[in-house]
Each structure stands twice: as C-alpha cells, then as structure tokens.
Design a protein around this motif. Sequence first.
Motif, PDB file in Angstrom:
ATOM      1  N   GLU A 198      32.536  37.998  68.914  1.00 48.35           N
ATOM      2  CA  GLU A 198      31.323  38.811  68.893  1.00 48.35           C
ATOM      3  C   GLU A 198      31.550  40.197  68.321  1.00 48.35           C
ATOM      4  N   GLN A 199      32.636  40.847  68.704  1.00 47.80           N
ATOM      5  CA  GLN A 199      32.859  42.211  68.235  1.00 47.80           C
ATOM      6  C   GLN A 199      33.049  42.247  66.723  1.00 47.80           C
ATOM      7  N   ALA A 200      33.736  41.247  66.193  1.00 45.95           N
ATOM      8  CA  ALA A 200      33.921  41.192  64.744  1.00 45.95           C
ATOM      9  C   ALA A 200      32.575  40.985  64.042  1.00 45.95           C
ATOM     10  N   LEU A 201      31.724  40.168  64.648  1.00 45.05           N
ATOM     11  CA  LEU A 201      30.400  39.946  64.065  1.00 45.05           C
ATOM     12  C   LEU A 201      29.582  41.234  64.072  1.00 45.05           C
ATOM     13  N   ILE A 202      29.635  41.961  65.189  1.00 44.72           N
ATOM     14  CA  ILE A 202      28.912  43.232  65.277  1.00 44.72           C
ATOM     15  C   ILE A 202      29.409  44.191  64.206  1.00 44.72           C
ATOM     16  N   ASN A 203      30.722  44.233  64.027  1.00 44.47           N
ATOM     17  CA  ASN A 203      31.282  45.119  62.995  1.00 44.47           C
ATOM     18  C   ASN A 203      30.810  44.724  61.604  1.00 44.47           C
ATOM     19  N   ASN A 204      30.733  43.412  61.357  1.00 44.27           N
ATOM     20  CA  ASN A 204      30.291  42.939  60.049  1.00 44.27           C
ATOM     21  C   ASN A 204      28.827  43.238  59.790  1.00 44.27           C
ATOM     22  N   LEU A 205      28.024  43.267  60.863  1.00 44.30           N
ATOM     23  CA  LEU A 205      26.597  43.509  60.721  1.00 44.30           C
ATOM     24  C   LEU A 205      26.245  44.986  60.829  1.00 44.30           C
ATOM     25  N   THR A 206      27.250  45.814  60.997  1.00 49.24           N
ATOM     26  CA  THR A 206      27.024  47.255  61.063  1.00 49.24           C
ATOM     27  C   THR A 206      27.237  47.856  59.683  1.00 49.24           C
TER      28      THR A 206
END
Length: 622
Positions: free
Chosen positions: A290-298
């Motif tokens: 999840e954290q990697a996904l959040i970073n990618n979508l930021t």
Amino acid sequence: MSYRGGRGGRGGLYYHGNNNNSNHSNFQQQGFNADQYILENSVPIDISGWDGASMEDCIGFIQRKCKVAVRNALVDMSTHYIRGYVKNQQDVNTLLSWSGVKFAGKSLKFMKINNSCGNSINNSNNNGNSTGNVIEALTQFLKSRYQPEMKLLNLSSVKHDPSLSQLGFFASLASTSKFFTALMKVAGDINLDVQSIDLSANELSDLASLSIMAHTFPKLKNLSLQNNNLNRIKSFETFKHKLNFLRELILVGNPVVNVNNPQDIENVKLELMKTFPRLIVLNGETLRYEQALINNLTFPFELQQPIFFQDQDIQQVATNFITNYINLWDSNRQGLMVLYQAESQFSMQIDSAHPHTLEVINDLRNGPSGTDFGYYLPLSRNLTKVSSIKSRLNRVGRGPEQIYKMFTQLPKTRHELVNKPLLYSMECLRLPQLNAIMVTLHGSFEEVAAPDNLEALNSSIGGPKGRMSHHNRNKKVALSSKSFDRTLVVIPGPNGSMIVATDLLLVRPFSKILAWNDPTNKTSVPSTAVPNVSTPPSHSATPQPQQPQVPSGTPSAADLPIEIKNNLTPIQQEVLVKILLETKLNLEYGVMLCEQSQWDYNQCIINFRNSVASLPPQAYIS
C-alpha cells in the motif's frame, strides 16, 4: 478466517467465509424523482439470438445500429432471453422492424411482450402509496441499514426485506432492475457518510444497475459483492475511472473468481487492479504494497506555480494586457475590437465532459444541479462533437466584424481578477517565429446577463434550420458560474500597439478545485484585497537571485522577511520585488515607494523618477 479491510481508522468490511449478512446519464439533475425514474422506460421487449457475444455487447450493438436505448436489461434464466425496457411503443416498433439483423454470427429477434406484470410500484401508488411514500420507504430502509460508527451501508439480501417486498420493488424484472438506481439516488439525497457498502447475496449478474453508486459515493473505500452471480470480469467496467478510491473488494462466491486455472485468477486480479487504481485487498489477499502505491500515486514534484512568465521582459506586457483585456471583456467588448485585425481569428468551445474530479461531483450535487450551456452550444467548435467541415469553418470568427458578432452572442460576465486573484492562473510564453507572445489564462467567471445579440444566437449555426431558434425562444437559459481556459496569441502592431492574432476560449462546468492551489497552505494568502492594482494577480514568477540583473542582497518574494510577507498580499510582494530590482532601493524605501504609489507598478516607476534626485544614499542597497 477474518480480516478488517480498513485498519488504522480507515473503516472497512468484515469478511467471514460463510456469512451472507456480514457487517459490511447524470442523476444530479434538479427535480429528479425516484419514483418517476423507476416508472421510466417501462415498455418491455424480449431479445433472442444474442448469445454469440455478451449481453452488454448486444445492448451496445442495438443502440448503435437501431438507435434505440434498451435499459435495465437482464437475462431471464428460464427462457435465456434478454428482457429489457424501452421508452415507448414507438421504440418497440422500431426494434420489431430490425428483427433478423445479424449480430455475432446470429440473427437477433425482437419480441413484443404483454406488459401484464405492469409496474408494481405504479400499482402500489394507485392503491394509495404516493411518490412521497415510496421515497420515504427507501429513506427509512437506508437509515435502518446504515451503521454510522463504521460508515457502513449494509445492503445485503435486499429482496428479503419485508418493507421493500410490500411495495413491490421485486415483483417484476422491471422494478427489480431499477431498484438500486432509485435507492442510490435517495441515498445521495440524504447525504449518508459511507465508506463501505455490503451488496452480498443480491443475485447480481451484472453491475449496470449500480453505475449510479459511483456518483453517489465516489470515495467509497470498501465494497462487498459476495455470493452474487457475477461471471465476467468485463462487468466491472461499469466502475472504470469512477471508484478511484476503492481499497478493498470481496468477490467470494461469484463465478468470476471460482476458477481453477491459476493464470485465470491472476488475470482477474490484474484487470481489477486496472479498474480500481487504489485496490489493495481482494478477498482477504493483499495484492500490492500500500505505501508504495500511495507513493506512486502522489505527484512527485512541488506544487506548480499559478503564474509563469518565460522571462522578465514579457511579464509587464502580459500582465497589463490581460488585466485590461478582461476588464473590457466584462464591461465593453466593443472596446476590444481595436485589438483584432482582418486576419485575426476567434473560436470557442464547451467541454461538458470534463474529467471526473470527485470533489467537483460533490460540489455539483450540493450546489446548483447541472450546468446549462444553452447560450454557448450554437457557437461551440468542439472538434470531438462537430465533425462537419462546413460547420467547423463557420464557427471560426475572422476579422473584427465576425468576432464582435460572436462576442455579442455570449453571456455577459464578471471576472474577479483583482479581488480574488487565487481563482486564476496564467502562463506566458514567447513564440519567436512569430515575434509574438502566447498568454493562457485559467479561472472562472460569473454570468451576469444574457447575450446582447439573442436574435443572431437564435438563428445561429448548428442543427437543422430553426431547431436552435425554437430551443432558445422557449427555454430560459439559467445563468451560473463557469470555469474557462483562454489562450491569446498577441503580436506587436504599428506604433507600439498590440494585435490579437488568435483567440481560443474554452468554457467548462464550474469547479472550485484549483490545480494551482496548495490545500495545505492556509496562511500564505492574506484575506485583504488590493486596491487600485493595475497588474493582474501574480504570486509567483519571482525573479531568480542568480540572474545578472538582480543586485546582490536583493530578496526574491520567497526571501522577503516574514514580517514583510505577513503584511502583504502575493500581488504586493511581487510588485515590491520588481521595484527593488528596477530601482536598487533597499527594503525600507522600496516599501515606502510602493505604499505611496498604491502598489501600482507604473505609478511606482513614475514617482521614483520624479524623486530620484532627492533620495539619500542610504535609500539604496549598499
């Protein structure tokens, strides 16, 4: 096995393998009536010979080929016919005339059926239940199924709810297929705060009837579709680009996930992750970190600046030009004609299908419903809508006479360019090949009056002769706020004048969400307005200290002392920095000059030149 999808205060669904009762078109138009919608498109039609492809493909084919919309289609498992509903008997007759048309290698057959089943809700209304009773029943049902502490709406096994059964919602395929549409509309009207929805055990074989759910709850995080009849991954395309915040999905007990081939399971996961960009958990399994996904979508860059000038030389020209232009556009469009020559061109277009910014959807729901573009449609040159070469050519104004005629056919407006500068963004670039500058302004305006030239608008281009005229004469177009993007290419004229070579205006639904605003910065903009400012709003485009013309020790807007910045608006900060750069005055005298000149850059320069001989040496940067 159990899990809570919304850890850390996110809310979520509880999934227990055998628990069916786990605790888990634009319908924003004003005057929408739930009962009326349920009664719409109530003429039934049966379709056979469709099974060479999917039901969705067949319905789409019929709409394209026969020009008839078949709504609320379901497959009757006893006959394997598609049972759908059209608006009126004329549509039925049209489809009957198309019987035998080839689709996916087979011949479609349309069969008129007796509507003896009627509409159960309509019948119940005739027995004394008014429209208000139906809406009240749906409202009470929603409130009884809503768990506010979890922000959960439990809609599992709705067919077994006695209150809904008494109203006849599930007495026929017609009323069953329209139930969720009406239910979601009512849910939106009562403003439930929902993050999780449980739709388990509702015999759903497709998701078309749930498409409105994405508009009612655009920020839904958790969804359970457990123990339904979903057998095709394509069914989820209903929610593509819509439920962009969905984090957790439960599909246990659906044929689409009950497959043995590991590759098929991986394909399902991949397609669901494409459809729901923030999907983390599927049937209790974590699909991605999840954290990697959040970073990618930021967004990986700093907040973009609202004002951009390619260089200092065009900053003054562009700011003065656009301020005066917008002022005349609002007050005296005839005065703008000195800027347009015989070769000048103007065109406008509307974009009614702007990207689905979720906050915008909520604003539209809570504010005036819908946006009326009636005054703009006859002139709109949206190339995705206007395909005729003749129409495309006719919708370009050439020369002052044609351009002014088009100006008079657009509503009168008011821009808050000076009083509310943060509502606007501007970019200014050079076009060396033309010795020109291109100025693009983004923002919003308020329509304050109908166009002056309504007669020309009524007889304007577009559609069969007389159709637009009839529309505008019999319908009062509602005035409202709208957003816009305007691009002007300006070239130098004789004697220091300026000529607008091309003028492109795009009008779209009003949005309060500004891409150039930092929602986390709540203290950078003082609320006071700037009086008598001749330059347009600008709180960026600050001269860079490393440029040769910047004296050593002269601050940029970002480097101004905090006590100075706290007392100045971004516009005033910009004017101050420009004056410091131009005059080489120190901060104390620079602020004094700006204050005495009412923060008007041109007046500052005049006052400085008039008093330069009397200024003491300590007024300058040492």
